[in-house]
Design a protein around this motif. Structure first.
Motif, PDB file in Angstrom:
ATOM      1  N   SER A  95     -35.751 -22.360  24.224  1.00  0.00           N
ATOM      2  CA  SER A  95     -35.050 -23.259  25.150  1.00  0.00           C
ATOM      3  C   SER A  95     -35.501 -24.717  25.020  1.00  0.00           C
ATOM      4  O   SER A  95     -35.322 -25.503  25.952  1.00  0.00           O
ATOM      5  CB  SER A  95     -35.239 -22.778  26.591  1.00  0.00           C
ATOM      6  OG  SER A  95     -36.613 -22.563  26.878  1.00  0.00           O
ATOM      7  N   PRO A 100     -36.656 -34.417  29.671  1.00  0.00           N
ATOM      8  CA  PRO A 100     -35.311 -35.020  29.761  1.00  0.00           C
ATOM      9  C   PRO A 100     -35.303 -36.518  29.960  1.00  0.00           C
ATOM     10  O   PRO A 100     -34.321 -37.177  29.610  1.00  0.00           O
ATOM     11  CB  PRO A 100     -34.683 -34.304  30.963  1.00  0.00           C
ATOM     12  CG  PRO A 100     -35.829 -33.772  31.759  1.00  0.00           C
ATOM     13  CD  PRO A 100     -36.916 -33.463  30.773  1.00  0.00           C
ATOM     14  N   THR A 101     -36.378 -37.093  30.517  1.00  0.00           N
ATOM     15  CA  THR A 101     -36.413 -38.538  30.783  1.00  0.00           C
ATOM     16  C   THR A 101     -36.965 -39.329  29.604  1.00  0.00           C
ATOM     17  O   THR A 101     -37.130 -40.543  29.705  1.00  0.00           O
ATOM     18  CB  THR A 101     -37.271 -38.821  32.022  1.00  0.00           C
ATOM     19  OG1 THR A 101     -38.582 -38.250  31.828  1.00  0.00           O
ATOM     20  CG2 THR A 101     -36.628 -38.210  33.264  1.00  0.00           C
ATOM     21  N   THR A 103     -36.718 -40.265  25.340  1.00  0.00           N
ATOM     22  CA  THR A 103     -35.863 -40.255  24.155  1.00  0.00           C
ATOM     23  C   THR A 103     -36.421 -39.257  23.132  1.00  0.00           C
ATOM     24  O   THR A 103     -37.547 -38.755  23.273  1.00  0.00           O
ATOM     25  CB  THR A 103     -35.813 -41.640  23.503  1.00  0.00           C
ATOM     26  OG1 THR A 103     -37.125 -41.983  23.033  1.00  0.00           O
ATOM     27  CG2 THR A 103     -35.326 -42.693  24.487  1.00  0.00           C
ATOM     28  N   ASN A 107     -40.254 -38.039  22.854  1.00  0.00           N
ATOM     29  CA  ASN A 107     -40.598 -36.618  22.908  1.00  0.00           C
ATOM     30  C   ASN A 107     -41.480 -36.223  21.728  1.00  0.00           C
ATOM     31  O   ASN A 107     -42.470 -35.513  21.888  1.00  0.00           O
ATOM     32  CB  ASN A 107     -39.334 -35.760  22.931  1.00  0.00           C
ATOM     33  CG  ASN A 107     -38.883 -35.382  24.324  1.00  0.00           C
ATOM     34  OD1 ASN A 107     -39.434 -34.495  24.960  1.00  0.00           O
ATOM     35  ND2 ASN A 107     -37.867 -36.082  24.814  1.00  0.00           N
ATOM     36  N   HIS A 139     -31.808 -41.560  21.557  1.00  0.00           N
ATOM     37  CA  HIS A 139     -30.980 -40.745  22.436  1.00  0.00           C
ATOM     38  C   HIS A 139     -31.839 -39.804  23.281  1.00  0.00           C
ATOM     39  O   HIS A 139     -32.907 -39.358  22.850  1.00  0.00           O
ATOM     40  CB  HIS A 139     -29.979 -39.927  21.626  1.00  0.00           C
ATOM     41  CG  HIS A 139     -28.889 -40.748  21.018  1.00  0.00           C
ATOM     42  ND1 HIS A 139     -29.100 -41.629  19.970  1.00  0.00           N
ATOM     43  CD2 HIS A 139     -27.558 -40.825  21.300  1.00  0.00           C
ATOM     44  CE1 HIS A 139     -27.953 -42.215  19.651  1.00  0.00           C
ATOM     45  NE2 HIS A 139     -27.014 -41.742  20.428  1.00  0.00           N
ATOM     46  N   TYR A 140     -31.341 -39.513  24.476  1.00  0.00           N
ATOM     47  CA  TYR A 140     -32.018 -38.576  25.377  1.00  0.00           C
ATOM     48  C   TYR A 140     -31.500 -37.159  25.120  1.00  0.00           C
ATOM     49  O   TYR A 140     -30.402 -36.977  24.575  1.00  0.00           O
ATOM     50  CB  TYR A 140     -31.776 -38.986  26.831  1.00  0.00           C
ATOM     51  CG  TYR A 140     -32.452 -40.283  27.198  1.00  0.00           C
ATOM     52  CD1 TYR A 140     -33.762 -40.294  27.679  1.00  0.00           C
ATOM     53  CD2 TYR A 140     -31.787 -41.504  27.051  1.00  0.00           C
ATOM     54  CE1 TYR A 140     -34.391 -41.492  28.009  1.00  0.00           C
ATOM     55  CE2 TYR A 140     -32.410 -42.703  27.371  1.00  0.00           C
ATOM     56  CZ  TYR A 140     -33.716 -42.686  27.851  1.00  0.00           C
ATOM     57  OH  TYR A 140     -34.335 -43.870  28.158  1.00  0.00           O
ATOM     58  N   PRO A 141     -32.280 -36.137  25.515  1.00  0.00           N
ATOM     59  CA  PRO A 141     -31.841 -34.760  25.265  1.00  0.00           C
ATOM     60  C   PRO A 141     -30.425 -34.460  25.730  1.00  0.00           C
ATOM     61  O   PRO A 141     -29.670 -33.773  25.031  1.00  0.00           O
ATOM     62  CB  PRO A 141     -32.884 -33.931  26.019  1.00  0.00           C
ATOM     63  CG  PRO A 141     -34.125 -34.766  25.930  1.00  0.00           C
ATOM     64  CD  PRO A 141     -33.649 -36.189  26.054  1.00  0.00           C
ATOM     65  N   ALA A 142     -30.042 -34.980  26.897  1.00  0.00           N
ATOM     66  CA  ALA A 142     -28.707 -34.699  27.428  1.00  0.00           C
ATOM     67  C   ALA A 142     -27.601 -35.296  26.566  1.00  0.00           C
ATOM     68  O   ALA A 142     -26.441 -34.894  26.681  1.00  0.00           O
ATOM     69  CB  ALA A 142     -28.590 -35.226  28.860  1.00  0.00           C
ATOM     70  N   GLN A 143     -27.945 -36.244  25.699  1.00  0.00           N
ATOM     71  CA  GLN A 143     -26.967 -36.875  24.823  1.00  0.00           C
ATOM     72  C   GLN A 143     -26.881 -36.189  23.458  1.00  0.00           C
ATOM     73  O   GLN A 143     -26.137 -36.648  22.589  1.00  0.00           O
ATOM     74  CB  GLN A 143     -27.329 -38.351  24.626  1.00  0.00           C
ATOM     75  CG  GLN A 143     -27.303 -39.168  25.916  1.00  0.00           C
ATOM     76  CD  GLN A 143     -27.848 -40.565  25.721  1.00  0.00           C
ATOM     77  OE1 GLN A 143     -28.919 -40.760  25.151  1.00  0.00           O
ATOM     78  NE2 GLN A 143     -27.093 -41.560  26.167  1.00  0.00           N
ATOM     79  N   SER A 145     -26.698 -32.427  21.037  1.00  0.00           N
ATOM     80  CA  SER A 145     -26.265 -31.034  21.007  1.00  0.00           C
ATOM     81  C   SER A 145     -27.485 -30.111  21.011  1.00  0.00           C
ATOM     82  O   SER A 145     -28.624 -30.550  20.837  1.00  0.00           O
ATOM     83  CB  SER A 145     -25.444 -30.778  19.744  1.00  0.00           C
ATOM     84  OG  SER A 145     -26.283 -30.857  18.590  1.00  0.00           O
ATOM     85  N   GLN A 149     -31.241 -30.901  19.686  1.00  0.00           N
ATOM     86  CA  GLN A 149     -32.422 -30.760  20.537  1.00  0.00           C
ATOM     87  C   GLN A 149     -33.464 -29.855  19.883  1.00  0.00           C
ATOM     88  O   GLN A 149     -34.671 -30.119  19.957  1.00  0.00           O
ATOM     89  CB  GLN A 149     -32.025 -30.192  21.900  1.00  0.00           C
ATOM     90  CG  GLN A 149     -31.232 -31.170  22.756  1.00  0.00           C
ATOM     91  CD  GLN A 149     -30.920 -30.597  24.116  1.00  0.00           C
ATOM     92  OE1 GLN A 149     -31.812 -30.254  24.887  1.00  0.00           O
ATOM     93  NE2 GLN A 149     -29.635 -30.466  24.425  1.00  0.00           N
TER      94      GLN A 149
END
Length: 237
Positions: A95, A100-101, A103, A107, A139-143, A145, A149
């Motif tokens: 997972s 998430p906060t 880039t 990370n 880019h952040y994780p939410a941005q 695929s 990730q």
């Protein structure tokens, strides 16, 4: 014969359950050689992920002994285990577990920053390039695929050049195309850094790439296939 990188001797894991203690692992004895790629397979609930967690010191054996790189993990407290993992192990989860906060670059730089590396961001950028995400570093994780990730997670695990890479179902949350790409990257990282790789998988094509495969059932080793460890580039005799 050289000493194993990882060794378990009669390792047992018992966890508390609603109906009382549950025996998860029931006396596992296992050696993993330097440079070897070991696959852990078996049905759901067989103890594969729990065994991987023991290998990484993320779960503590109820009894028996677990050593890695000559260090007794069962004798370490949580702080000592965290320091040992930080310098010697990279872990990739199904997972992703990205922050998430942060880039992608931030990370990947995290383990190096924890180690006090002055060039953490430069090294993180190189590792992102190696997994094909140089253009996505801000880019952040939410941005990103799921496949992207997981690539970031692989880069984060590999950037400290760990002696041991542990992967728990690294392709489990991905479609076929992304799963194949991650599989190639994972084995590429192994080859590039000369790490010992232990992975949990349900994917036959991933298990087939391993030097040796251990099958678990009901918390015990049911069988084993495969042979000698791969030679490691630059390894001393």
């Amino acid at each position: 014969m050289t000493d194993p990188v990882i060794a378990l001797s009669e390792a047992r894991l018992t966890l508390a359950g609603n109906a009382g203690p549950v025996d998860i692992l029931k006396g596992i004895t296992l050696n993993v050689a330097r440079g070897e790629t070991l696959g852990l397979i078996g049905p759901s609930g067989s103890g594969k992920s729990s065994l991987l967690m023991l290998l990484g010191g993320l779960e503590r054996a109820t009894s028996g002994r677990v050593t890695a790189l000559g260090q007794d993990l069962t004798a370490m407290d949580e702080d000592a285990l965290a320091r040992f993992r930080r310098g010697n192990m990279g872990v990739v989860f199904q997972s992703f577990h990205l922050i998430p906060t942060m880039t992608a670059l931030e990370n990947v730089a995290v383990p190096l920053e924890l180690m006090g590396a002055a060039d953490a961001f430069a090294r993180a950028a190189v590792e992102l390039e190696a997994v094909g995400l140089g253009a996505r570093k801000d880019h952040y994780p939410a941005q990103m695929s799921g496949g992207e990730q997981q690539r970031v997670a692989l880069a984060r695990a590999a950037v400290p050049r760990p002696a041991i890479l542990l992967a728990d179902e690294p392709t489990g949350n991905l479609d076929g195309v992304n799963g194949t790409a991650i599989m190639e990257l994972l084995f590429g990282l192994r080859d590039r850094h000369g790490a010992t790789l232990v992975l949990v998988t349900h994917a036959p094509e991933l298990a087939d790439r391993c030097d040796r495969v251990i099958r678990l059932r009901d918390g015990v080793i049911e069988g084993e296939t495969g042979g000698m460890a791969r030679p490691v580039a630059g390894a001393q005799a």
